[in-house]
Write a protein that holds these residues in place. Sequence first.
Motif, short mmCIF file in Angstrom:
data_model
loop_
_atom_site.label_atom_id
_atom_site.label_comp_id
_atom_site.label_asym_id
_atom_site.label_seq_id
_atom_site.Cartn_x
_atom_site.Cartn_y
_atom_site.Cartn_z
N ARG A 199 0.69 -1.31 -0.33
CA ARG A 199 -0.12 0.56 0.15
C ARG A 199 1.03 1.27 -0.25
NH1 ARG A 199 -3.77 1.29 3.98
NH2 ARG A 199 -2.05 1.34 5.54
N SER A 200 0.43 2.54 -0.80
CA SER A 200 1.41 3.48 -0.69
C SER A 200 0.66 4.35 -1.36
CB SER A 200 3.01 3.60 -1.45
OG SER A 200 2.62 2.77 -3.01
N TYR A 201 0.77 5.78 -1.35
CA TYR A 201 0.48 7.15 -2.12
C TYR A 201 1.42 7.21 -2.64
CZ TYR A 201 -1.66 11.13 -2.00
OH TYR A 201 -2.51 13.00 -2.62
N ARG A 202 1.10 8.52 -3.88
CA ARG A 202 2.03 8.77 -4.26
C ARG A 202 1.98 10.46 -5.18
NH1 ARG A 202 1.24 3.31 -5.05
NH2 ARG A 202 -0.08 3.76 -6.00
N VAL A 203 2.30 11.11 -4.65
CA VAL A 203 2.08 12.19 -5.25
C VAL A 203 3.20 13.24 -5.74
CG1 VAL A 203 1.65 13.25 -2.94
CG2 VAL A 203 0.11 14.52 -5.17
N ILE A 204 2.89 13.96 -7.35
CA ILE A 204 4.04 15.07 -7.37
C ILE A 204 3.61 16.57 -7.62
CG2 ILE A 204 2.73 14.76 -9.84
CD1 ILE A 204 6.92 14.89 -8.65
N PHE A 205 4.37 17.69 -6.89
CA PHE A 205 3.63 18.42 -6.07
C PHE A 205 4.32 18.70 -7.86
CE2 PHE A 205 2.47 17.25 -2.59
CZ PHE A 205 1.63 18.22 -2.52
N THR A 206 3.60 20.17 -8.80
CA THR A 206 4.79 20.18 -10.05
C THR A 206 4.06 22.02 -9.99
OG1 THR A 206 4.56 19.74 -12.09
CG2 THR A 206 3.23 19.26 -11.46
N LEU A 207 5.10 22.55 -10.88
CA LEU A 207 4.47 23.97 -10.67
C LEU A 207 3.80 24.16 -12.75
CD1 LEU A 207 5.46 26.47 -9.94
CD2 LEU A 207 7.70 27.07 -10.39
N ASP A 208 3.20 24.72 -12.77
CA ASP A 208 2.91 24.45 -14.31
C ASP A 208 2.15 23.59 -14.73
OD1 ASP A 208 3.02 26.73 -14.45
OD2 ASP A 208 5.63 26.35 -15.95
N GLY A 209 1.17 23.41 -15.38
CA GLY A 209 0.88 21.90 -15.85
C GLY A 209 1.33 20.48 -15.67
N CYS A 210 0.70 19.78 -15.66
CA CYS A 210 1.31 18.08 -15.85
C CYS A 210 0.18 16.92 -16.28
CB CYS A 210 2.13 18.10 -14.80
SG CYS A 210 2.75 16.46 -14.94
N SER A 211 0.78 16.27 -17.19
CA SER A 211 0.03 15.29 -17.88
C SER A 211 -0.93 14.27 -16.46
CB SER A 211 0.55 14.67 -19.20
OG SER A 211 0.24 15.32 -20.11
N VAL A 218 -0.98 14.13 -9.12
CA VAL A 218 -1.27 14.81 -9.70
C VAL A 218 -1.04 16.12 -9.45
CG1 VAL A 218 -0.28 16.26 -12.05
CG2 VAL A 218 -0.13 14.08 -11.89
N ARG A 219 -0.82 16.82 -8.17
CA ARG A 219 -0.79 18.27 -7.96
C ARG A 219 -0.22 19.46 -8.84
NH1 ARG A 219 -1.82 17.67 -1.65
NH2 ARG A 219 -2.90 15.78 -1.54
N SER A 220 -1.24 20.55 -9.59
CA SER A 220 -0.43 21.18 -10.25
C SER A 220 -0.54 22.65 -9.79
CB SER A 220 -1.04 21.54 -11.82
OG SER A 220 -0.41 20.29 -11.86
N PHE A 221 0.07 23.59 -9.50
CA PHE A 221 1.06 25.40 -9.21
C PHE A 221 1.00 25.87 -10.44
CE2 PHE A 221 0.55 22.21 -5.75
CZ PHE A 221 -0.71 22.38 -5.05
N THR A 347 5.79 21.23 -22.95
CA THR A 347 4.50 20.97 -22.63
C THR A 347 3.94 20.36 -21.04
OG1 THR A 347 4.60 19.23 -23.36
CG2 THR A 347 4.27 20.75 -25.33
N ASN A 348 2.68 20.03 -20.86
CA ASN A 348 2.49 19.31 -20.38
C ASN A 348 3.38 17.55 -20.20
OD1 ASN A 348 0.77 21.14 -19.08
ND2 ASN A 348 -0.90 20.83 -19.74
#
Length: 398
Positions: A199-211, A218-221, A347-348
């Motif tokens: 079991r795991s939780y995987r998340v990426i915080f990214t500046l600008d959009g991301c596919s 995916v959390r975009s800012f 690009t994203n």
Amino acid sequence: MVSSTDPTASPLSRKRTERFSPSPGDDRPSDSKKLRALVSSRSFAEDLKAKPANNIALAGPHIDVIGKVDCKQALVFQLVDSGMRVLVIVQNLGGSVQDFLRRQQVMAMCLAELAGGKYLELNEDERLSHNQTEFIIDREDLIIQPSQGQWKFADSVPLRILSFDIETNVPLNNTFPNPRNDSAIQIGNIVQEKGDTTRSYRVIFTLDGCSAIAGAEVRSFQTETAMLSAWRQFLLECDPDIVTGHNIACFDFMYLITRAKMLGIHDFACLGRLKDRNTEVVEQLDSSGWQHAPVLPGRLQFDTLQYFKQRGKDVGCSLNTLAARYLGSNKESDVDYTIINRLQGGTNDDRRRLAVYCLKDCDLVLRLLFSEQNMCIEEAVTAARQSKSCRPFGSFLS
């Protein structure tokens, strides 16, 4: 003790991705290069698709609702195995905290018991921490159990572990990034509980959009300020017991804290469990020089670079070399640091490629921690137990 938030400090350093093949004319490649030539080049994006569904429960508190605690009952810490995290305020220590711990012969990861009817639960507005509940007790009523028999530390204790990695813009001359000039652009995160790799939780915080990335959130800012603020809130909410990564002591933590200070995010450095207590960096002197050990009050910090370097586990301590040697794997081979700026400004789909690279690093660190050849956490706990001084957990890596 030195501050980790001084933007005038010298540039931070970080080992860059190594090439995967010998240089032209190199007929005697190093062992690490030979190992890297044998590992699979399959993309981590394909691996993510095959993993179990992202476990969103690991992204939040250890338990959602806490019932009123019956303070008349004895409370033994290990038996609170539902995952509730507590802060115990001990009154009338009769000296310093270090003196109290020595007198009580407190060992790392030992079990403590609050005598029934001798402690009180604090109201929410009285609490000093972000923990889910707090108690107050006199030192005479705090029972430290011997680490043997039924009280021996069990591997099944559900320690929650956060592995994170950051990516930054790279200077035009391809030198090391400097937090005074180069933005943080992505933060990869994987949360697991020790002993449960399914079991795991995987998340990426990214500046600008991301596919979208299968198997990860995916959390975009739009701004770096928003991204860093959201990541700090995420860390407080997922509430890890151990924070790990490769070279996080000398790079990732200090880079993010410095960037946040420059951007005016005044509460960012409060990453531990105590309110209004900033992360500090202790410098530990040993035979190889000064080693940094970030102290997050209420959390343990485990830097795999320091562990393998100081324990003499391997001559080559880059994440790529260690992963090839112990895991038969490697970093994402199609991303070199020289193209990071191009990917971020593209690009994203380009930013997705960088995000997969970032998440792969988080995954490799966790696999190194849990590998049977190393037993990293167990070794650090053993070193802490054998020490007669009260030192930060991270300092035992040196």
